[in-house]
Design a protein around this motif. Structure first.
Motif, PDB file in Angstrom:
ATOM      1  N   LEU A   1       0.821  -1.208   0.000  1.00 36.26           N
ATOM      2  CA  LEU A   1       0.000   0.000   0.000  1.00 36.26           C
ATOM      3  C   LEU A   1       0.856   1.260   0.000  1.00 36.26           C
ATOM      4  CD1 LEU A   1      -2.847   1.244   0.149  1.00 36.26           C
ATOM      5  CD2 LEU A   1      -2.699   1.102   2.642  1.00 36.26           C
TER       6      LEU A   1
ATOM      7  N   GLN B   1       0.600   4.667  -2.341  1.00 35.93           N
ATOM      8  CA  GLN B   1      -0.215   5.430  -1.402  1.00 35.93           C
ATOM      9  C   GLN B   1      -0.878   6.650  -2.039  1.00 35.93           C
ATOM     10  OE1 GLN B   1       2.297   6.670   1.792  1.00 35.93           O
ATOM     11  NE2 GLN B   1       3.550   8.010   0.555  1.00 35.93           N
TER      12      GLN B   1
ATOM     13  N   PRO C   1      -4.640   5.338  -5.130  1.00 37.17           N
ATOM     14  CA  PRO C   1      -5.561   4.372  -4.524  1.00 37.17           C
ATOM     15  C   PRO C   1      -6.323   3.539  -5.548  1.00 37.17           C
ATOM     16  CG  PRO C   1      -6.348   6.645  -4.259  1.00 37.17           C
ATOM     17  CD  PRO C   1      -4.946   6.731  -4.748  1.00 37.17           C
TER      18      PRO C   1
ATOM     19  N   ILE D   1      -5.240  -0.166  -5.875  1.00 33.42           N
ATOM     20  CA  ILE D   1      -5.355  -1.099  -4.744  1.00 33.42           C
ATOM     21  C   ILE D   1      -5.833  -2.491  -5.167  1.00 33.42           C
ATOM     22  CG2 ILE D   1      -6.713  -1.570  -2.657  1.00 33.42           C
ATOM     23  CD1 ILE D   1      -6.372   1.370  -1.911  1.00 33.42           C
TER      24      ILE D   1
ATOM     25  N   LEU E   1     -11.015  -1.509   2.499  1.00 36.43           N
ATOM     26  CA  LEU E   1      -9.719  -2.181   2.672  1.00 36.43           C
ATOM     27  C   LEU E   1      -9.805  -3.389   3.591  1.00 36.43           C
ATOM     28  CD1 LEU E   1      -7.251   0.834   3.098  1.00 36.43           C
ATOM     29  CD2 LEU E   1      -7.531  -0.629   1.098  1.00 36.43           C
TER      30      LEU E   1
ATOM     31  N   SER F   1     -12.250  11.463   3.653  1.00 41.37           N
ATOM     32  CA  SER F   1     -11.438  10.283   3.382  1.00 41.37           C
ATOM     33  C   SER F   1     -12.332   9.059   3.473  1.00 41.37           C
ATOM     34  CB  SER F   1     -10.290  10.167   4.391  1.00 41.37           C
ATOM     35  OG  SER F   1      -9.537   9.000   4.172  1.00 41.37           O
TER      36      SER F   1
ATOM     37  N   MET G   1      -6.620   5.656   4.680  1.00 46.48           N
ATOM     38  CA  MET G   1      -6.319   6.404   3.457  1.00 46.48           C
ATOM     39  C   MET G   1      -6.216   7.905   3.685  1.00 46.48           C
ATOM     40  SD  MET G   1      -6.015   3.950   1.344  1.00 46.48           S
ATOM     41  CE  MET G   1      -5.976   4.773  -0.234  1.00 46.48           C
TER      42      MET G   1
ATOM     43  N   SER H   1      -3.406   9.238   1.849  1.00 45.81           N
ATOM     44  CA  SER H   1      -3.228   8.624   0.534  1.00 45.81           C
ATOM     45  C   SER H   1      -4.170   9.193  -0.509  1.00 45.81           C
ATOM     46  CB  SER H   1      -3.429   7.108   0.632  1.00 45.81           C
ATOM     47  OG  SER H   1      -2.501   6.535   1.525  1.00 45.81           O
ATOM     48  N   GLU H   2      -5.399   9.438  -0.128  1.00 45.59           N
ATOM     49  CA  GLU H   2      -6.343   9.988  -1.097  1.00 45.59           C
ATOM     50  C   GLU H   2      -6.034  11.467  -1.338  1.00 45.59           C
ATOM     51  OE1 GLU H   2     -10.005   6.923  -0.147  1.00 45.59           O
ATOM     52  OE2 GLU H   2     -10.074   8.943   0.707  1.00 45.59           O
TER      53      GLU H   2
END
Length: 706
Positions: free
Chosen positions: A527, A531, A534, A537, A622, A657, A662, A665-666
């Motif tokens: 991940l 990152q 996304p 994934i 996730l 988020s 995340m 990450s987002e």
């Protein structure tokens, strides 16, 4: 057993003299063979054999092996015998490639029944693609053998030979063949159908979808010579590589030696220092990846050696503690290969002899004035390998962020990059190292306070942390205040704290389920590699449904590793096991069930900025990538409320988020956090107008927003 089936021969039992008197084989189907004999079967049935062993405990293992006999099939309709085929050969280096070519040539000369399409197909889809490459386009077996002979003689071949070596190729070529540009080039070549250009493309590092190229033509994989491994002996008692000491005091001499062409220096001494530096870099990397320095290619991409985000942070920490304490995450992230890294660390020209300077020596410079009290002194802290400098800033007070549950701090690099002040991440003690983890949040915080005050003896301090890192930051702030120090700010990234969460029944499943720990450790690594993407994934992480939960932990780990390698994971099983154990040790060391937030001595002096995951979901989509079995999502409740009660100047921001994992990450969520931290950690500090606007844009619908 396999060789006996291949040779269709039952081998004699070596060292056999006579049977045990108590074993009567006369009336049994068992026979002890004292001579090799032909192994035949009735009606051409598959041969069957068994391998049995008994352990000292009485455990018996019995393996039944059945011979594989390919189904009778009609003769494969190959293309006309003069249809051209791309022959591809590869090896780890040029010497091994020569041996691969020699093996194939000898095999061709010994067996005239082999079909060219089968040979080409087997080499294309049945062999790993390695660095040293040879490709050719041939229309017959005779042309193939002529091409192999020409290559081995290093002379003129009757056909075009396409050679490439990814060990030596410039990174620009590989970059050109990667991404959208490479895909565009490949589509054009496939549409053109020029096999020679495709062979050259492959030889220079391109990837070809061989099945698509064949267009449905029939070909089968056949038995061809396997890889001719280098005959190198690896003794456990081999002497270790000598490591010469390179002190931080010697680095200024190198820098000064090459800072100006006009200053004459003792070049031999400086070149020796530079060479020591080069050897040290290669030595560090060789220890991290488990290869000898001689096996490393300095111009090969670091990710070829399996460098993931965890290994990347270990390399940064080693460089900062052993070579250059000011070397930052930003500089390291710009280094694609060891060659780039050495170039960054070794001053320009340090690896080459320089002509004697004839200019007049520059006058000695006056001593530098003492830095302001708030400016951190960049010193190497080998006694604290947990401390990692994540940016290049040198002015202003330092910023300290604590690790989260996983133990690493690489995810903070994006925040460090926008900070105008030195930004340190503090990793968990024992994370991917042989140091003993510190047990309990109170003890961890005390150790981190010691580290922080070694870097910056006096406050005020700015702290932060993601998830459980926020708990650590709060406890560090409390202990600093007890020591009479001032703490300016704490940034919490969705830090969870409530009595509901910190009970054994609600603690992470990974603490009690080994398979979940295995799945989490690997997927967390994968991940971090994507990152900021996304959308990748589903094609990068391993879904629990792809794994067999009934396997033993060891077999489960092997199955997971096999799937991960198909997705680009390059680390070894030993490394994965080390990572799993390290992650488990760090999580267990938190001992969250015994932790309670204690009041701050001076709550009015601290400003707290809490970024809450607006969705309220911890794992969300996730979950199947981080838990072996489905379990109900626990009610987190008002997990921020205790911090709000403890700190007078508390600001709660809701961030869009999809889940807790995340948050950084987002893109949208990360952009909001980065914008705030850039303002907070600027030279001028947080502007009240900016805070008011930001709070309005991210106002919470639950709780209080100041």
């Amino acid at each position: 057993m396999l060789m006996a089936m291949k040779e269709r021969t039952i081998p004699a039992l070596h060292n056999y003299e006579s049977s045990n008197d108590y074993i009567n084989l006369t009336d049994s189907p068992f026979v002890i063979h004292t001579k090799n004999r032909s192994w035949t079967t009735a009606d051409e049935r598959p041969r069957l054999g068994a391998v049995s062993t008994t352990g000292i405990s009485g455990t018996n293992a019995h393996l039944v092996v059945e011979e594989y006999i390919p189904a009778q099939q009609e003769a494969v309709d190959h293309e006309p015998t003069d249809a051209p085929q791309i022959i591809v050969l590869s090896a780890k280096n040029r010497e091994r490639l020569d041996e691969v070519a020699a093996q194939l040539l000898a095999f061709q000369e010994a067996d005239e029944s082999l079909k060219l399409p089968d040979i080409a197909h087997t080499l294309q889809v049945g062999r790993d693609e390695m660095e040293a490459r040879l490709a050719m386009v041939v229309q017959s077996r005779d042309e193939l053998m002529q091409g192999l002979r020409g290559y081995l003689k290093k002379g003129d071949a009757p056909i075009a030979l396409y050679l490439g070596d990814l060990n030596e190729s410039h990174s620009e070529i590989l970059d050109l063949l990667a991404g959208i540009t490479g895909e565009t080039v490949l589509r054009a070549l496939l549409a053109e159908g020029n096999l020679g250009k495709l062979a050259l493309y492959w030889a220079k590092g391109g990837k070809i979808p061989w099945e698509a190229l064949q267009g449905g033509a029939s070909a089968r994989r056949i038995s061809l010579p396997t890889y001719p491994f280098e005959r190198r002996r690896c003794w456990l008692t081999a002497p270790t590589i000598a490591r010469r000491e390179l002190t931080t005091q010697s680095l200024p001499a190198v820098a000064a030696a090459f800072a100006s062409e006009a200053v004459p220096v003792c070049e031999e001494q400086d070149l020796a220092i530079a060479e020591d530096l080069r050897e040290r870099v290669i030595g560090i990397i060789s220890e991290l990846v488990g290869l000898t320095p001689a096996e490393l290619k300095v111009n090969k991409p670091l990710d070829h050696y399996g460098f993931d985000s965890i290994l990347f942070m270990q390399l940064l920490q080693q460089i900062q503690t052993q070579i250059d304490p000011s070397f930052s995450f930003v500089k390291l992230s710009e280094c694609r290969s060891m060659e780039d890294l050495i170039r960054e660390l070794v001053p320009n020209g340090a690896t080459k002899a320089k002509p004697k300077a004839t200019q007049t020596p520059a006058p000695p410079q006056a001593p530098l004035a003492a830095p302001p009290a708030h400016k951190p002194v960049q010193t190497s802290l080998p006694q604290f390998p947990e401390l990692v400098l994540l940016n290049q800033a040198t002015e202003g007070r330092s910023i300290f962020w604590m690790h989260g549950t996983a133990g690493g701090v690489g995810i903070y690099s994006m925040i460090a990059k926008v900070s105008n002040r030195p930004f340190y991440g503090i990793q968990a003690r024992g994370w991917m190292s042989n140091r003993t983890p510190i047990r309990g949040i109170y003890a961890m915080a005390a150790y981190y306070v010691h580290i922080i005050q070694t870097v910056q003896p006096e406050g005020p301090y700015d702290l932060g942390g993601y998830s459980l890192g926020g708990l650590l930051a709060f406890e560090v702030a409390r202990q600093l205040q007890e020591l009479g120090q001032k703490v300016n700010s704490i940034v919490f990234l969705d830090t969870l704290y409530s009595d509901k969460i910190y009970t054994k029944t609600m603690l992470p499943e990974a603490m009690f389920n080994r398979k979940t720990a295995i799945l989490q450790s690997l997927n967390m690594t994968l991940l971090t590699e994507i990152q900021h993407e996304p959308e990748k994934i589903p094609t990068t992480l391993i879904h629990r449904d792809d794994l067999d939960p009934t396997l033993s932990d060891e077999e489960y780990s092997k199955q997971l590793l096999t799937l991960a390698r198909e997705r680009g994971y390059k680390r070894t099983e030993d490394y994965l096991n080390t990572m799993i154990q390290s992650s488990s040790d760090v999580q267990e060391a938190f001992d969250r069930s015994g932790f309670t937030i204690l009041p701050l001595p001076n709550p009015q002096e601290v400003s707290a900025y809490f970024f809450r995951n607006k969705s309220g979901s911890f794992l969300g989509a996730l979950e199947p990538y981080f838990k072996v079995k489905t379990s109900p999502v626990f009610d987190q409740g008002d997990y921020w409320a205790e911090f709000e009660r403890q700190i007078d100047d508390f600001h709660l921001f809701d961030i869009d988020s999809s889940n807790h994992m995340m948050l950084l990450s987002e893109p949208k969520a990360a952009a909001s956090i980065l914008a705030f931290c850039q303002e907070l950690y600027s030279a001028f500090g947080l502007d009240p107008t900016f805070l008011e606007t930001f709070a309005h844009e991210h106002r919470s619908l639950v709780g209080t927003t100041s």
